[in-house]
Design a protein around this motif. Sequence first.
Motif, mmCIF file in Angstrom:
data_model
loop_
_atom_site.group_PDB
_atom_site.id
_atom_site.type_symbol
_atom_site.label_atom_id
_atom_site.label_comp_id
_atom_site.label_asym_id
_atom_site.label_seq_id
_atom_site.Cartn_x
_atom_site.Cartn_y
_atom_site.Cartn_z
ATOM 1 N N UNK A 58 4.837 4.021 2.959
ATOM 2 C CA UNK A 58 4.594 2.831 2.135
ATOM 3 C C UNK A 58 4.738 1.602 3.018
ATOM 4 N N UNK A 59 3.773 0.698 2.865
ATOM 5 C CA UNK A 59 3.734 -0.440 3.782
ATOM 6 C C UNK A 59 3.553 -1.730 2.993
ATOM 7 N N UNK A 60 4.236 -2.779 3.432
ATOM 8 C CA UNK A 60 4.103 -4.100 2.826
ATOM 9 C C UNK A 60 3.398 -4.997 3.836
ATOM 10 N N UNK A 61 2.342 -5.658 3.385
ATOM 11 C CA UNK A 61 1.616 -6.562 4.276
ATOM 12 C C UNK A 61 2.029 -7.997 3.972
ATOM 13 N N UNK A 62 2.779 -8.582 4.891
ATOM 14 C CA UNK A 62 3.284 -9.949 4.789
ATOM 15 C C UNK A 62 4.264 -10.115 3.628
ATOM 16 N N UNK A 100 14.927 -10.976 3.630
ATOM 17 C CA UNK A 100 15.433 -10.575 2.308
ATOM 18 C C UNK A 100 14.864 -9.198 1.910
ATOM 19 N N UNK A 101 13.606 -8.970 2.213
ATOM 20 C CA UNK A 101 13.028 -7.645 1.934
ATOM 21 C C UNK A 101 13.791 -6.591 2.740
ATOM 22 N N UNK A 102 14.144 -6.934 3.971
ATOM 23 C CA UNK A 102 14.881 -5.975 4.815
ATOM 24 C C UNK A 102 16.271 -5.676 4.244
ATOM 25 N N UNK A 103 16.855 -6.653 3.585
ATOM 26 C CA UNK A 103 18.167 -6.410 2.961
ATOM 27 C C UNK A 103 18.019 -5.373 1.837
ATOM 28 N N UNK A 104 16.951 -5.512 1.059
ATOM 29 C CA UNK A 104 16.729 -4.589 -0.061
ATOM 30 C C UNK A 104 16.157 -3.247 0.391
ATOM 31 N N UNK A 105 15.461 -3.254 1.521
ATOM 32 C CA UNK A 105 14.846 -2.016 2.033
ATOM 33 C C UNK A 105 15.265 -1.855 3.493
ATOM 34 N N UNK A 106 16.535 -1.545 3.730
ATOM 35 C CA UNK A 106 17.069 -1.573 5.104
ATOM 36 C C UNK A 106 16.427 -0.546 6.033
ATOM 37 N N UNK A 107 15.753 0.431 5.481
ATOM 38 C CA UNK A 107 15.100 1.430 6.336
ATOM 39 C C UNK A 107 13.778 0.914 6.909
ATOM 40 N N UNK A 108 13.262 -0.185 6.391
ATOM 41 C CA UNK A 108 11.932 -0.666 6.802
ATOM 42 C C UNK A 108 11.965 -1.241 8.215
ATOM 43 N N UNK A 116 8.856 -0.459 -9.077
ATOM 44 C CA UNK A 116 9.640 0.763 -8.869
ATOM 45 C C UNK A 116 9.635 1.231 -7.422
ATOM 46 N N UNK A 117 9.482 0.295 -6.501
ATOM 47 C CA UNK A 117 9.447 0.671 -5.079
ATOM 48 C C UNK A 117 10.879 0.917 -4.582
ATOM 49 N N UNK A 118 11.140 2.161 -4.212
ATOM 50 C CA UNK A 118 12.494 2.522 -3.751
ATOM 51 C C UNK A 118 12.570 2.548 -2.223
ATOM 52 N N UNK A 119 11.408 2.650 -1.612
ATOM 53 C CA UNK A 119 11.399 2.849 -0.167
ATOM 54 C C UNK A 119 10.186 2.148 0.442
ATOM 55 N N UNK A 120 10.434 1.337 1.453
ATOM 56 C CA UNK A 120 9.330 0.748 2.225
ATOM 57 C C UNK A 120 9.536 1.189 3.677
ATOM 58 N N UNK A 179 0.871 -1.187 0.000
ATOM 59 C CA UNK A 179 0.000 0.000 0.000
ATOM 60 C C UNK A 179 0.903 1.230 0.000
ATOM 61 N N UNK A 180 0.715 2.045 -1.028
ATOM 62 C CA UNK A 180 1.492 3.274 -1.115
ATOM 63 C C UNK A 180 0.627 4.419 -0.606
#
Length: 394
Positions: free
Chosen positions: A46-50, A90-98, A68-72, A40-41
Motif C-alpha cells: 500500500x502506497x501513499x502519494x504525497x 505525522x503520517x509516519x507517526x501513525x504508520x511507523x512501518x512506512x 480503514x488503512x492499518x498499514x502503509x 493506492x492499495x
Amino acid sequence: MTIREIKKDIFTVGAIDWDRRLFDELIPLPDGTSYNSYLIRGSQKTILLDAVDPTKEDEQIENLNRLGIKHIDYIVSHHAEQDHSVAIPKVLVHYPMAKVITNAKCKDMLRDLLLIPEDKFIVVEDGETLSLGNRTIEFIFAPWVHWPETFLTYLREDKILFPCDFFGSHLATSELYATNESKVYECAKRYYAEIMMPFRNNIKQHLTRLSKYEIAMIAPSHGPIYSNPQFIIDAYKDWVSDDVKNEVIIPYVSMHGSTRKMIDYFVDALIERNIIVKPFNLTKTDIGELAMALVDACTIVIGSPTVLTGPHPVAVYATFLANALRPKLRFASVIGSYGWGGKMLETIKSMLTNLKVELLQPVMIKGFPSACDFKELDRLASDILNKHKEHKLL
Ligand code: FEO
C-alpha cells in the motif's frame, strides 16, 4: 475532503482548502485550492502519494482512518514543498512501518525542512519501478517544474500519471474531475503563470518525454483530476511554445492622473490598430491576472510616474515580477511622466535583464500630456503594430 475512489483501490485522501486566498504570502488564490494525496492499495503493498499542507494534516489522518488503512508501506514524496510534505512526519507517526520514497535531492530537502531521519528514506532513480503486487509504479524525474527535485509517478497498468504540481490548478471544487474545462483552464493557466513559467524550457522537455507514455488520466496534487488528459497537455503545449499573440500588456500606476491620461490614450491607440490590449491598474489588479496575461503576450509597456528619482514602487514590484517570471515577450517599452527629472526609465530598463526583449522608444513626458505627447503615444502604438506585423501576429 470526502474520500473518493477514482479506480478500484485508488483513493483520494487529501484535503480541499476552500478558504485559502494567498500562497507563499504572495500568490492570490481567488478560487482556493486543494492538496491532493492519493492512496493506492496494491495486492501486496500500500502506497501513499504525497501528503498535505500543515493546515490539513489532521484531515489527512482522519481520511486514512475512515478508509480503514492499518498499514502503509511507502509514502512517495514527489516534491519537498511544504504544501505536499509537511504532513509526512505525522503520517509516519501513525504508520511507523512506512518508508519515504523519494529521489536524492528531495531527500536532502525533506531532511532539512522536516527533520525526517535518514533511515526512513528509500532513494529511487529516474525510470526505476516498484511493484505493489498487481500494480507497478514508475518514477519519472522532472526537475524544475518549479523546484529542482520534482519527480512524477506513472501507474502502468492503469495508465494514470501522478505529476504533483505539474498540470495542477489552484481550484477548490467538489467536482472530482475537470468537467468544467473553461474554469479549470483559467485556474491551471494562473498556476502555470505564477510558478512554472520561468521554467518553460524544462517543462517543454518534460512534455516531450511524457509524449512517449500512454496516459489515460492525470491526477495532480492541486485541483481536479483530468479524465481527459489531452485537454491539459494541449494547454501546456500552447503555453510553453515559442508562439506569442498580438497582445500588449500594460501594468501601470498613476498618482495625479498624468500617466493615467497617457495610458487611456495609448490603450485606445492600440485598439484602433487592432491590437489586443490588457491594461492592469496596479493599485487594483490581482497580480495573478497580470501573470496570466504575460503567458501569451508579445509586448509589455510599463506605465509609471516618477517618485523621488525612480519609478513608483508598485511599478517596481510589477516590473520585478515580470522579469522574474521570464515570459516569452518580444518587445518592451515604458510610458510615464516626471515633474523635474529622475532616472525612472533607466531603473525600469535595468530591471528587465531576464527578458529577451527589444526595447521600443519610450514616451517620457514632463507634467500632464500635451498634443505633441499624444502624437508620441501614437508613434509608439504604430511601432508596436509594425513589430507585430513583422512577426505575422496580425
Ligand atoms: Fe504545490 Fe510546489 O507545491
